[in-house]
Design an enzyme around this catalytic site. Sequence first.
Site, PDB file in Angstrom:
ATOM      1  N   ASP A  48     -37.843  24.410  51.457  1.00  0.00           N
ATOM      2  CA  ASP A  48     -38.765  25.209  50.666  1.00  0.00           C
ATOM      3  C   ASP A  48     -40.173  24.981  51.251  1.00  0.00           C
ATOM      4  OD1 ASP A  48     -39.957  26.419  48.251  1.00  0.00           O
ATOM      5  OD2 ASP A  48     -40.548  24.355  47.821  1.00  0.00           O
ATOM      6  N   ASP A  90     -43.838  25.692  49.389  1.00  0.00           N
ATOM      7  CA  ASP A  90     -44.867  25.179  48.485  1.00  0.00           C
ATOM      8  C   ASP A  90     -44.410  23.892  47.796  1.00  0.00           C
ATOM      9  OD1 ASP A  90     -47.043  27.080  48.604  1.00  0.00           O
ATOM     10  OD2 ASP A  90     -45.701  28.517  47.639  1.00  0.00           O
TER      11      ASP A  90
HETATM   12  O1  C5P Z   1     -42.443  27.947  48.502  1.00  0.00           O
HETATM   13  P1  C5P Z   1     -42.021  27.995  47.061  1.00  0.00           P
HETATM   14  O2  C5P Z   1     -40.730  28.719  46.854  1.00  0.00           O
HETATM   15  O3  C5P Z   1     -42.093  26.669  46.408  1.00  0.00           O
HETATM   16  O4  C5P Z   1     -43.181  28.904  46.392  1.00  0.00           O
HETATM   17  C1  C5P Z   1     -43.229  29.166  45.031  1.00  0.00           C
HETATM   18  C2  C5P Z   1     -44.290  28.412  44.280  1.00  0.00           C
HETATM   19  O5  C5P Z   1     -45.470  29.188  44.199  1.00  0.00           O
HETATM   20  C3  C5P Z   1     -43.846  28.155  42.863  1.00  0.00           C
HETATM   21  O6  C5P Z   1     -43.494  26.804  42.670  1.00  0.00           O
HETATM   22  C4  C5P Z   1     -45.034  28.586  41.975  1.00  0.00           C
HETATM   23  O7  C5P Z   1     -45.522  27.536  41.148  1.00  0.00           O
HETATM   24  C5  C5P Z   1     -46.099  29.027  42.944  1.00  0.00           C
HETATM   25  N1  C5P Z   1     -46.713  30.304  42.548  1.00  0.00           N
HETATM   26  C6  C5P Z   1     -48.082  30.387  42.401  1.00  0.00           C
HETATM   27  N2  C5P Z   1     -48.660  31.577  42.031  1.00  0.00           N
HETATM   28  C7  C5P Z   1     -47.913  32.679  41.844  1.00  0.00           C
HETATM   29  C8  C5P Z   1     -46.502  32.611  42.023  1.00  0.00           C
HETATM   30  C9  C5P Z   1     -45.950  31.398  42.372  1.00  0.00           C
HETATM   31  O8  C5P Z   1     -48.771  29.371  42.587  1.00  0.00           O
HETATM   32  N3  C5P Z   1     -48.483  33.812  41.522  1.00  0.00           N
HETATM   33 MG    MG Z   2     -41.757  24.755  46.074  1.00  0.00          MG
END
Ligand code: C5P
Ligand code: MG
Length: 287
Positions: free
Chosen positions: A37, A39
Amino acid sequence: MEFLDRPNVHIKDREYVIGQLEKMVADGAKKLQVVADFDRTLSKYKHNGHVCATCHNVLEEGGLPGEYKEQAYKIRDKYFPIETDPNLTIEEKTPYMVEWWTKAHALLEKYPLSKEMLHSMVAKSTAKLREGCTTFFDNLHASDIPLLVFSAGVGDIIREVIAQNSHMYDNMHVVSNDLNFDENGKMIGFKNAIIHVFNKNEHAVHDSDYFHNLSHRTNLLLMGDSLGDLQMANGAENVEAKLTIGFLNLRVEESLELYKSRYDIVICEDETMDVVNAIVNKILCIG
Ligand code: C5P
Ligand code: MG
């Protein structure tokens, strides 16, 4: 394997983990593939006590009008606690995640983002790769081990963060929400259907050539920070040995038992790749 004895490393079934690891060591580089993954797995949750940007946060932190940031933060503050609530099931959380990504992307599409802004937005952002990420990328690249970065973030930001802070090698493949630009470089939306944290099991990558072409790589290392990340390698074929590594970055006390029951190895509040690198080094006989 003293890296497994660190106080912030938690393992439910040590014998199982050691058995999988021993098989991976015996089979070596040629049999290995890695799925990670982005983030808060390859990127940091905190740096010097401050929360770092996710891909989406990079777009919110600067470059676009202040009202975009305000509205995006309002949306995030509603849905982020739901994403990380250990008392709700994935089934209960999923409709909220669809709502979150839908609202966040619809909001972004109202603002004038262009391709050329991305470089400086990333350069000025608080997004950071974990300590040791470059060593991780270098070692996988040197042994020609495929790394799938599978993220519900934003693909264009991921490639830029990796390129600016490390190396984007040809053994690395990013599957994420990719921005769509017109011929003048103006953002006109997203290319594909939304990838959110809990639909990584449904993505087309599972039926594509990606995992099929790697079916001879029967040993799999998977890393994530969300329970949804455990589905990232559902399309992998002929898996013989598999180790899942979960980074538990927040709500540690209330989530630890749940994470231990799902991930083989749980690493708590650690902003480094030390344990992952130790595992990779062991498999590749480095050091
Ligand atoms: O790379 P990963 O799959 O972890 O990316 C998703 C992350 O991005 C989620 O854990 C979520 O907290 C974050 N996110 C965010 N703002 C958004 C959508 C998702 O910070 N608008
Ligand atoms: Mg993540």
